[in-house]
Design a protein around this motif. Structure first.
Motif, PDB file in Angstrom:
ATOM      1  N   LYS A 109      19.220  48.875   5.338  1.00 50.02           N
ATOM      2  CA  LYS A 109      19.933  47.661   5.709  1.00 50.02           C
ATOM      3  C   LYS A 109      19.194  46.958   6.824  1.00 50.02           C
ATOM      4  CE  LYS A 109      24.546  46.003   6.998  1.00 50.02           C
ATOM      5  NZ  LYS A 109      25.944  46.405   7.359  1.00 50.02           N
ATOM      6  N   THR A 110      19.197  45.642   6.776  1.00 51.16           N
ATOM      7  CA  THR A 110      18.557  44.834   7.810  1.00 51.16           C
ATOM      8  C   THR A 110      19.364  43.578   8.034  1.00 51.16           C
ATOM      9  OG1 THR A 110      16.543  43.615   8.412  1.00 51.16           O
ATOM     10  CG2 THR A 110      17.093  43.714   6.086  1.00 51.16           C
ATOM     11  N   GLN A 111      19.278  43.035   9.246  1.00 44.63           N
ATOM     12  CA  GLN A 111      19.977  41.791   9.574  1.00 44.63           C
ATOM     13  C   GLN A 111      19.055  40.587   9.529  1.00 44.63           C
ATOM     14  OE1 GLN A 111      22.498  41.923  13.031  1.00 44.63           O
ATOM     15  NE2 GLN A 111      23.011  44.080  12.759  1.00 44.63           N
ATOM     16  N   TYR A 112      17.799  40.783   9.159  1.00 49.27           N
ATOM     17  CA  TYR A 112      16.858  39.681   9.061  1.00 49.27           C
ATOM     18  C   TYR A 112      16.921  39.074   7.656  1.00 49.27           C
ATOM     19  CZ  TYR A 112      14.969  41.817  13.275  1.00 49.27           C
ATOM     20  OH  TYR A 112      14.824  42.346  14.527  1.00 49.27           O
ATOM     21  N   GLN A 113      16.691  37.791   7.585  1.00 52.17           N
ATOM     22  CA  GLN A 113      16.697  37.066   6.312  1.00 52.17           C
ATOM     23  C   GLN A 113      15.513  36.117   6.270  1.00 52.17           C
ATOM     24  OE1 GLN A 113      20.496  35.095   6.025  1.00 52.17           O
ATOM     25  NE2 GLN A 113      21.582  36.982   5.490  1.00 52.17           N
ATOM     26  N   ASP A 114      15.050  35.824   5.041  1.00 51.74           N
ATOM     27  CA  ASP A 114      13.985  34.849   4.886  1.00 51.74           C
ATOM     28  C   ASP A 114      14.578  33.455   4.775  1.00 51.74           C
ATOM     29  OD1 ASP A 114      15.095  34.764   2.382  1.00 51.74           O
ATOM     30  OD2 ASP A 114      13.357  35.587   1.338  1.00 51.74           O
ATOM     31  N   LEU A 115      13.738  32.477   4.483  1.00 56.28           N
ATOM     32  CA  LEU A 115      14.208  31.093   4.421  1.00 56.28           C
ATOM     33  C   LEU A 115      15.200  30.854   3.298  1.00 56.28           C
ATOM     34  CD1 LEU A 115      10.839  29.219   5.129  1.00 56.28           C
ATOM     35  CD2 LEU A 115      12.688  29.750   6.735  1.00 56.28           C
ATOM     36  N   ARG A 116      15.180  31.694   2.266  1.00 60.23           N
ATOM     37  CA  ARG A 116      16.116  31.553   1.149  1.00 60.23           C
ATOM     38  C   ARG A 116      17.394  32.362   1.350  1.00 60.23           C
ATOM     39  NH1 ARG A 116      12.047  33.254  -3.487  1.00 60.23           N
ATOM     40  NH2 ARG A 116      11.675  34.825  -1.873  1.00 60.23           N
ATOM     41  N   TYR A 119      17.516  35.702   1.686  1.00 64.31           N
ATOM     42  CA  TYR A 119      17.395  37.059   1.189  1.00 64.31           C
ATOM     43  C   TYR A 119      17.051  38.005   2.338  1.00 64.31           C
ATOM     44  CZ  TYR A 119      17.118  34.776  -3.378  1.00 64.31           C
ATOM     45  OH  TYR A 119      17.373  34.024  -4.481  1.00 64.31           O
ATOM     46  N   PRO A 120      17.610  39.204   2.345  1.00 64.74           N
ATOM     47  CA  PRO A 120      17.282  40.155   3.422  1.00 64.74           C
ATOM     48  C   PRO A 120      15.826  40.605   3.325  1.00 64.74           C
ATOM     49  CG  PRO A 120      18.628  41.199   1.730  1.00 64.74           C
ATOM     50  CD  PRO A 120      18.593  39.738   1.398  1.00 64.74           C
ATOM     51  N   ILE A 121      15.167  40.685   4.466  1.00 66.71           N
ATOM     52  CA  ILE A 121      13.782  41.134   4.527  1.00 66.71           C
ATOM     53  C   ILE A 121      13.653  42.184   5.633  1.00 66.71           C
ATOM     54  CG2 ILE A 121      12.807  38.970   3.657  1.00 66.71           C
ATOM     55  CD1 ILE A 121      12.102  38.251   6.533  1.00 66.71           C
ATOM     56  N   PHE A 122      12.622  42.983   5.512  1.00 77.43           N
ATOM     57  CA  PHE A 122      12.340  44.023   6.483  1.00 77.43           C
ATOM     58  C   PHE A 122      11.003  43.708   7.147  1.00 77.43           C
ATOM     59  CE2 PHE A 122      15.175  45.820   3.392  1.00 77.43           C
ATOM     60  CZ  PHE A 122      16.023  46.646   4.111  1.00 77.43           C
TER      61      PHE A 122
END
Length: 288
Positions: A270-277, A279-282
């Motif tokens: 699980k991550t709290q970061y998201q890309d510009l769209r 979607y969660p990213i690591f």
């Protein structure tokens, strides 16, 4: 006994009596029709036209080269990337054409062509960009390996080549993002890290002091004061009782408190970061 006019009996006679079946007679021309006959070229078995499997490149023969040093491979590199992330061909070629030694820099993993004199085969691609306020770091983007060659160690070879390339030029850390390849990068020594900002344009003429000023938060602007009425030529008020002054202006709305220092919590699940769209990213990084 059924009557002589029964159609089933007549059908049986036509089937069993070869004298009534002239169409079943084999023509002598059939003996002349062979697999190499000119009348049926599609039946010709030419060993030279048989499809052959593309040989798997030898890992020991792979090389890493910047795309701007091999402009004849621009089209092949664009096709490789568009196979994974479809995009306008003109836009893709323009992006690859921005590669330079001053970064961003596009690297290709190349394999010698089995035919002598033919250009090498583009096996993989990755892009390296400078990182804002981190002069010894690089951001790895657009990592892709040819679809037909995945799962055979070429991704590892590509990442090892990137590390050697960056280390030889004085960089000591690589950053990247991923959606679903966490275990692949973790197996290569990458661990979860914090977000960084890649620089789309860099130049060696820009001093480090200027680059280090970008990530700093802008100074808070002082609250705006009410416009002064003394400098304006207001119409003369008629004689009479004084008008009470207007109420004071409301205090400016304060901004939200800054987020706590340090990276947001994240794990391999699980991550709290998201890309510009959205979607969660690591975010991952590795010291080299």
């Amino acid at each position: 006994m059924p009557p002589r006019g029964d159609p089933e009996i007549q059908l049986a006679k036509l089937t069993l009596d070869p004298t009534h079946q002239p169409e079943l007679t084999l023509s002598p021309r059939l003996d002349e029709l062979t697999l190499g006959s000119a009348c049926h070229p599609e039946l010709t078995l030419d060993p030279a036209r048989q499809p052959e499997e593309t040989p798997v490149p030898n890992l020991a023969e792979l090389t890493m080269e910047p795309v701007h040093c091999r402009p004849e491979l621009l089209d092949a590199c664009a096709d490789l990337i568009n196979e994974q992330w479809p995009r306008s061909r003109a836009s893709r070629l323009h992006s690859l054409g921005q590669s330079s030694d001053a970064f961003p820099l596009c690297l290709m993993l190349l394999s010698p062509h089995p035919m002598p004199g033919a250009p090498p085969i583009v096996v993989g691609h990755a892009r390296l960009s400078r990182v804002l306020d981190r002069p010894q770091s690089l951001l790895v983007e657009t990592v892709v390996v040819a679809r037909a060659l995945r799962g055979r160690g070429f991704g590892r070879r590509l990442m090892e080549g990137l590390e050697a390339f960056a280390q030889a030029r004085g960089f000591h850390r690589l950053h990247l993002t991923t959606h679903d390849q966490l275990h692949f990068y973790a197996h290569l020594g990458y661990h979860l890290g914090e977000p960084v900002q890649g620089l789309v344009f860099t130049s060696r003429r820009l001093p480090a002091t200027l680059l280090s000023a970008f990530p700093k938060a802008p100074f808070p602007q002082p609250p705006s004061k009410a416009p002064s009425l003394t400098a304006q030529s207001a119409p003369r008020a008629p004689r009479g009782p004084l008008v009470p002054p207007p109420p004071p202006l409301p205090e400016p709305v304060t901004t939200l408190p800054p987020p706590p220092a340090g990276p947001l919590p994240q794990s391999l699940l699980k991550t709290q970061y998201q890309d510009l769209r959205g979607y969660p990213i690591f975010w991952m990084e590795k010291d080299i």
